[in-house]
Design a protein around this motif. Structure first.
Motif, PDB file in Angstrom:
ATOM      1  N   ALA A   1     -26.250  -4.959  14.584  1.00  0.00           N
ATOM      2  CA  ALA A   1     -26.211  -5.396  13.183  1.00  0.00           C
ATOM      3  C   ALA A   1     -27.066  -6.652  13.056  1.00  0.00           C
ATOM      4  CB  ALA A   1     -24.772  -5.668  12.757  1.00  0.00           C
ATOM      5  N   LEU A   2     -28.252  -6.508  12.521  1.00  0.00           N
ATOM      6  CA  LEU A   2     -29.190  -7.627  12.454  1.00  0.00           C
ATOM      7  C   LEU A   2     -28.711  -8.745  11.542  1.00  0.00           C
ATOM      8  CD1 LEU A   2     -32.594  -5.710  12.273  1.00  0.00           C
ATOM      9  CD2 LEU A   2     -31.380  -6.569  14.289  1.00  0.00           C
ATOM     10  N   TYR A   3     -27.814  -8.426  10.614  1.00  0.00           N
ATOM     11  CA  TYR A   3     -27.392  -9.421   9.623  1.00  0.00           C
ATOM     12  C   TYR A   3     -26.220 -10.275  10.081  1.00  0.00           C
ATOM     13  CZ  TYR A   3     -23.916  -5.769   8.651  1.00  0.00           C
ATOM     14  OH  TYR A   3     -22.926  -4.819   8.768  1.00  0.00           O
ATOM     15  N   GLY A   4     -25.601  -9.960  11.232  1.00  0.00           N
ATOM     16  CA  GLY A   4     -24.493 -10.774  11.709  1.00  0.00           C
ATOM     17  C   GLY A   4     -23.395  -9.952  12.348  1.00  0.00           C
TER      18      GLY A   4
ATOM     19  N   VAL B   1       0.824  -1.218   0.000  1.00  0.00           N
ATOM     20  CA  VAL B   1       0.000   0.000   0.000  1.00  0.00           C
ATOM     21  C   VAL B   1       0.857   1.266   0.000  1.00  0.00           C
ATOM     22  CG1 VAL B   1      -1.863  -1.172   1.235  1.00  0.00           C
ATOM     23  CG2 VAL B   1      -0.226   0.210   2.516  1.00  0.00           C
ATOM     24  N   GLY B   2       2.176   1.101   0.072  1.00  0.00           N
ATOM     25  CA  GLY B   2       3.037   2.279   0.166  1.00  0.00           C
ATOM     26  C   GLY B   2       2.849   2.955   1.513  1.00  0.00           C
ATOM     27  N   THR B   3       2.732   4.273   1.506  1.00  0.00           N
ATOM     28  CA  THR B   3       2.490   5.023   2.735  1.00  0.00           C
ATOM     29  C   THR B   3       0.982   5.091   2.986  1.00  0.00           C
ATOM     30  OG1 THR B   3       4.448   6.382   2.386  1.00  0.00           O
ATOM     31  CG2 THR B   3       2.784   7.223   3.918  1.00  0.00           C
ATOM     32  N   PRO B   4       0.512   4.601   4.143  1.00  0.00           N
ATOM     33  CA  PRO B   4      -0.934   4.659   4.423  1.00  0.00           C
ATOM     34  C   PRO B   4      -1.451   6.097   4.408  1.00  0.00           C
ATOM     35  CG  PRO B   4       0.153   3.155   5.939  1.00  0.00           C
ATOM     36  CD  PRO B   4       1.245   3.875   5.198  1.00  0.00           C
ATOM     37  N   GLN B   5      -2.604   6.293   3.762  1.00  0.00           N
ATOM     38  CA  GLN B   5      -3.219   7.620   3.681  1.00  0.00           C
ATOM     39  C   GLN B   5      -4.629   7.637   4.262  1.00  0.00           C
ATOM     40  OE1 GLN B   5      -2.873   8.308  -0.543  1.00  0.00           O
ATOM     41  NE2 GLN B   5      -0.726   8.963  -0.413  1.00  0.00           N
ATOM     42  N   LEU B   6      -5.432   6.658   3.886  1.00  0.00           N
ATOM     43  CA  LEU B   6      -6.784   6.524   4.419  1.00  0.00           C
ATOM     44  C   LEU B   6      -6.933   5.126   5.014  1.00  0.00           C
ATOM     45  CD1 LEU B   6      -8.893   8.104   1.523  1.00  0.00           C
ATOM     46  CD2 LEU B   6      -8.421   9.129   3.757  1.00  0.00           C
ATOM     47  N   MET B   7      -7.534   5.070   6.209  1.00  0.00           N
ATOM     48  CA  MET B   7      -7.710   3.782   6.883  1.00  0.00           C
ATOM     49  C   MET B   7      -9.126   3.693   7.431  1.00  0.00           C
ATOM     50  SD  MET B   7      -4.120   3.737   8.999  1.00  0.00           S
ATOM     51  CE  MET B   7      -4.289   2.028   9.480  1.00  0.00           C
ATOM     52  N   ARG B   8      -9.597   2.448   7.580  1.00  0.00           N
ATOM     53  CA  ARG B   8     -10.944   2.252   8.104  1.00  0.00           C
ATOM     54  C   ARG B   8     -10.994   0.960   8.896  1.00  0.00           C
ATOM     55  NH1 ARG B   8     -16.446   0.617   4.903  1.00  0.00           N
ATOM     56  NH2 ARG B   8     -17.957   1.368   6.430  1.00  0.00           N
ATOM     57  N   SER B   9     -11.714   0.992  10.007  1.00  0.00           N
ATOM     58  CA  SER B   9     -11.966  -0.213  10.793  1.00  0.00           C
ATOM     59  C   SER B   9     -13.374  -0.104  11.354  1.00  0.00           C
ATOM     60  CB  SER B   9     -10.949  -0.352  11.923  1.00  0.00           C
ATOM     61  OG  SER B   9     -11.166  -1.543  12.665  1.00  0.00           O
ATOM     62  N   LEU B  10     -14.103  -1.211  11.329  1.00  0.00           N
ATOM     63  CA  LEU B  10     -15.467  -1.144  11.860  1.00  0.00           C
ATOM     64  C   LEU B  10     -15.807  -2.400  12.650  1.00  0.00           C
ATOM     65  CD1 LEU B  10     -17.772  -3.013  10.200  1.00  0.00           C
ATOM     66  CD2 LEU B  10     -17.307  -1.324   8.436  1.00  0.00           C
ATOM     67  N   THR B  11     -16.664  -2.198  13.640  1.00  0.00           N
ATOM     68  CA  THR B  11     -17.220  -3.290  14.435  1.00  0.00           C
ATOM     69  C   THR B  11     -18.721  -3.078  14.539  1.00  0.00           C
ATOM     70  OG1 THR B  11     -15.213  -3.497  15.783  1.00  0.00           O
ATOM     71  CG2 THR B  11     -17.235  -4.472  16.660  1.00  0.00           C
ATOM     72  N   ARG B  12     -19.465  -4.034  14.014  1.00  0.00           N
ATOM     73  CA  ARG B  12     -20.919  -4.006  14.168  1.00  0.00           C
ATOM     74  C   ARG B  12     -21.328  -5.289  14.865  1.00  0.00           C
ATOM     75  NH1 ARG B  12     -21.986  -1.952   7.961  1.00  0.00           N
ATOM     76  NH2 ARG B  12     -21.074   0.127   8.226  1.00  0.00           N
ATOM     77  N   ASP B  13     -21.663  -5.139  16.137  1.00  0.00           N
ATOM     78  CA  ASP B  13     -22.064  -6.302  16.922  1.00  0.00           C
ATOM     79  C   ASP B  13     -23.441  -6.773  16.501  1.00  0.00           C
ATOM     80  OD1 ASP B  13     -19.765  -6.338  18.360  1.00  0.00           O
ATOM     81  OD2 ASP B  13     -20.575  -5.318  20.118  1.00  0.00           O
ATOM     82  N   PRO B  14     -23.653  -8.100  16.476  1.00  0.00           N
ATOM     83  CA  PRO B  14     -24.957  -8.613  16.071  1.00  0.00           C
ATOM     84  C   PRO B  14     -26.031  -8.248  17.080  1.00  0.00           C
ATOM     85  CG  PRO B  14     -23.605 -10.376  16.935  1.00  0.00           C
ATOM     86  CD  PRO B  14     -22.718  -9.177  16.822  1.00  0.00           C
ATOM     87  N   GLY B  15     -27.225  -7.991  16.582  1.00  0.00           N
ATOM     88  CA  GLY B  15     -28.326  -7.636  17.459  1.00  0.00           C
ATOM     89  C   GLY B  15     -29.548  -8.471  17.162  1.00  0.00           C
TER      90      GLY B  15
ATOM     91  N   ALA C   1     -24.596 -17.155   4.289  1.00  0.00           N
ATOM     92  CA  ALA C   1     -24.691 -17.264   5.749  1.00  0.00           C
ATOM     93  C   ALA C   1     -23.691 -16.324   6.416  1.00  0.00           C
ATOM     94  CB  ALA C   1     -24.426 -18.703   6.180  1.00  0.00           C
ATOM     95  N   THR C   2     -24.078 -15.779   7.567  1.00  0.00           N
ATOM     96  CA  THR C   2     -23.197 -14.877   8.304  1.00  0.00           C
ATOM     97  C   THR C   2     -22.931 -15.411   9.704  1.00  0.00           C
ATOM     98  OG1 THR C   2     -25.088 -13.566   9.057  1.00  0.00           O
ATOM     99  CG2 THR C   2     -23.974 -12.825   7.054  1.00  0.00           C
ATOM    100  N   VAL C   3     -21.816 -14.957  10.274  1.00  0.00           N
ATOM    101  CA  VAL C   3     -21.430 -15.338  11.631  1.00  0.00           C
ATOM    102  C   VAL C   3     -22.176 -14.462  12.637  1.00  0.00           C
ATOM    103  CG1 VAL C   3     -19.505 -15.469  13.253  1.00  0.00           C
ATOM    104  CG2 VAL C   3     -19.168 -16.113  10.865  1.00  0.00           C
ATOM    105  N   ARG C   4     -22.588 -15.049  13.763  1.00  0.00           N
ATOM    106  CA  ARG C   4     -23.372 -14.322  14.753  1.00  0.00           C
ATOM    107  C   ARG C   4     -22.643 -14.116  16.083  1.00  0.00           C
ATOM    108  NH1 ARG C   4     -28.283 -12.312  12.483  1.00  0.00           N
ATOM    109  NH2 ARG C   4     -28.198 -13.226  10.408  1.00  0.00           N
ATOM    110  N   LEU C   5     -21.557 -14.828  16.316  1.00  0.00           N
ATOM    111  CA  LEU C   5     -20.874 -14.749  17.602  1.00  0.00           C
ATOM    112  C   LEU C   5     -19.396 -14.413  17.412  1.00  0.00           C
ATOM    113  CD1 LEU C   5     -22.343 -17.915  19.369  1.00  0.00           C
ATOM    114  CD2 LEU C   5     -23.064 -15.538  19.689  1.00  0.00           C
ATOM    115  N   ASN C   6     -18.840 -13.640  18.339  1.00  0.00           N
ATOM    116  CA  ASN C   6     -17.413 -13.319  18.271  1.00  0.00           C
ATOM    117  C   ASN C   6     -16.539 -14.561  18.373  1.00  0.00           C
ATOM    118  OD1 ASN C   6     -18.190 -13.682  20.981  1.00  0.00           O
ATOM    119  ND2 ASN C   6     -16.594 -12.312  21.738  1.00  0.00           N
ATOM    120  N   VAL C   7     -16.965 -15.537  19.187  1.00  0.00           N
ATOM    121  CA  VAL C   7     -16.146 -16.739  19.360  1.00  0.00           C
ATOM    122  C   VAL C   7     -16.213 -17.656  18.140  1.00  0.00           C
ATOM    123  CG1 VAL C   7     -16.241 -16.687  21.873  1.00  0.00           C
ATOM    124  CG2 VAL C   7     -18.023 -17.907  20.590  1.00  0.00           C
TER     125      VAL C   7
END
Length: 373
Positions: A249-252, A154-168, A287-293
């Motif tokens: 996040a209802l989808y997982g 990626v060379g020198t990082p310029q834009l970064m993104r991280s997200l966490t959407r817990d299942p609900g 199919a989506t994952v529903r649990l962190n473990v």
């Protein structure tokens, strides 16, 4: 650095004592008892006796207590696994270190920089290994992304993104009164902050601006619960990062990362359980994952295996799937971002990291010789 003050015999399994028999503590206990070689689950402590008894019975552990001191002071325990509530982390790290025990601690390392520093000072004096539970570093896709970054993809990082959407669920957040204020920053986004720091090696966060609200459970806002947040982090190398979280996040269970730079982009993560998908008259389905473990099953196991290897070799610089052990500097840097985000969300203005703590990079800046800007 090699640690010799509290050696563990290489011909003897590492004996671990668990403090905290809740959700993640129970999963870690199963990993120690069933999934990791050269380790023994020696003892379990938790103030809730029925939880301890049930877990110990299931895993065949004879030593149980409602007092963490019994685990910490057990002469047969080589290392302590801290999975208690976050408000106890720093004091348990310090107590274990003073007893000469190596420590694996779930995130965050503390609720203030000052209390974390005191715990890290105790570990330094006792010369014990302290590792923190930043599991995304051990997920195969995130580890592959970091390897690509290290090779200059990626060379020198310029834009970064991280997200966490817990299942609900349709019912929204269950029991919001049991979630401490600041949780979205200190216990959810703390993973994103560490991930962003780790995917931008050699740089440190310098400025944070956060916006947060109670959009999932508005009725809980008066009690301090925020369930939706977006945080912008500016780094010393100029990179601009965005971290976001939501508790419904209802989808997982959705965890993703992205680094865009002067030479390209890498991505990691997603909620899909596997790459297979069905294409029918009703649309595309996966199919989506529903649990962190489940999403991080292998990563949780790998981080503990790395800890056991480090204790056995008596080194905190032992390289593993995620590189070096996520240690005190990593925990401190992520905590500083979380605390700055909390302050920014309260005041509505950007917060300089230097007003929280003086930081240093957890590792040297990568050599990007030959990069084409």
């Amino acid at each position: 650095m090699t640690y010799l003050k509290h050696p563990v015999s290489e011909d003897r399994p590492v004996h671990i004592g668990l403090i905290g028999a809740g959700w993640i503590g129970s999963f870690h206990a199963e990993s120690v008892a069933k999934r990791i070689p050269n380790v023994v689950l020696e003892a379990i402590a938790d103030p809730v006796l029925p939880a301890v008894e049930a877990l110990a019975s299931r895993l065949g552990v004879s030593k149980i207590s409602v007092d963490p001191a019994d685990v910490i002071n057990d002469p047969n325990v080589d290392a302590v696994l801290v999975a208690a509530p976050a408000r106890f982390h720093s004091e348990l790290i310090a107590a274990a270190a003073r007893a000469g025990k190596h420590v694996f601690c779930e995130k965050p390392g503390g609720r203030t920089v000052e209390e974390l520093d005191a715990a890290l000072d105790a570990a330094e004096v006792s010369r014990v290994i302290v590792q923190f539970g930043f599991n995304r570093r051990y997920a195969a896709d995130f580890a592959a992304a970091r390897t690509l970054i290290d090779t200059g993809a990626v060379g020198t990082p310029q834009l970064m993104r991280s997200l966490t959407r817990d299942p609900g669920s349709d019912a929204g957040i269950a029991n919001p009164e049991r979630i401490p204020p600041g949780t979205i920053f200190l216990e959810t986004l703390i993973h994103d902050f560490d991930t962003l720091n780790w995917l931008n090696p050699g740089a440190v966060p310098v400025r944070v601006h956060a916006v947060a609200d109670a959009l999932v459970a508005p009725e809980a806002k008066a009690g301090g619960l925020l369930d939706t947040a977006v945080v912008t982090v500016t780094y010393s190398n100029g990179a601009i990062a965005v971290a976001e979280a939501n508790f419904n996040a209802l989808y997982g269970y959705d965890v993703r990362g992205e680094v865009f730079g002067s030479a390209g982009m890498v991505t990691a993560g997603g909620p899909q359980a596997f790459s297979a998908a069905s294409y029918t008259a009703t649309g595309i389905n996966s199919a989506t994952v529903r649990l962190n473990v489940d999403l991080f099953h292998d990563a949780y196991t790998a981080e503990l295996a790395h800890f056991v290897d480090s204790v056995t070799c008596r080194r905190d610089d032992l390289q593993g799937p995620a590189g070096h052990v996520p240690g005190g500097t990593d925990a401190r840097n992520a905590l500083a971002v979380a605390l700055a985000a909390m302050r920014s969300a309260e005041t509505g203005v950007p917060v300089e990291i230097t007003s929280i703590a003086q930081l240093r990079p957890a590792e040297p800046e990568p050599d990007l010789v030959g990069e084409k800007a």
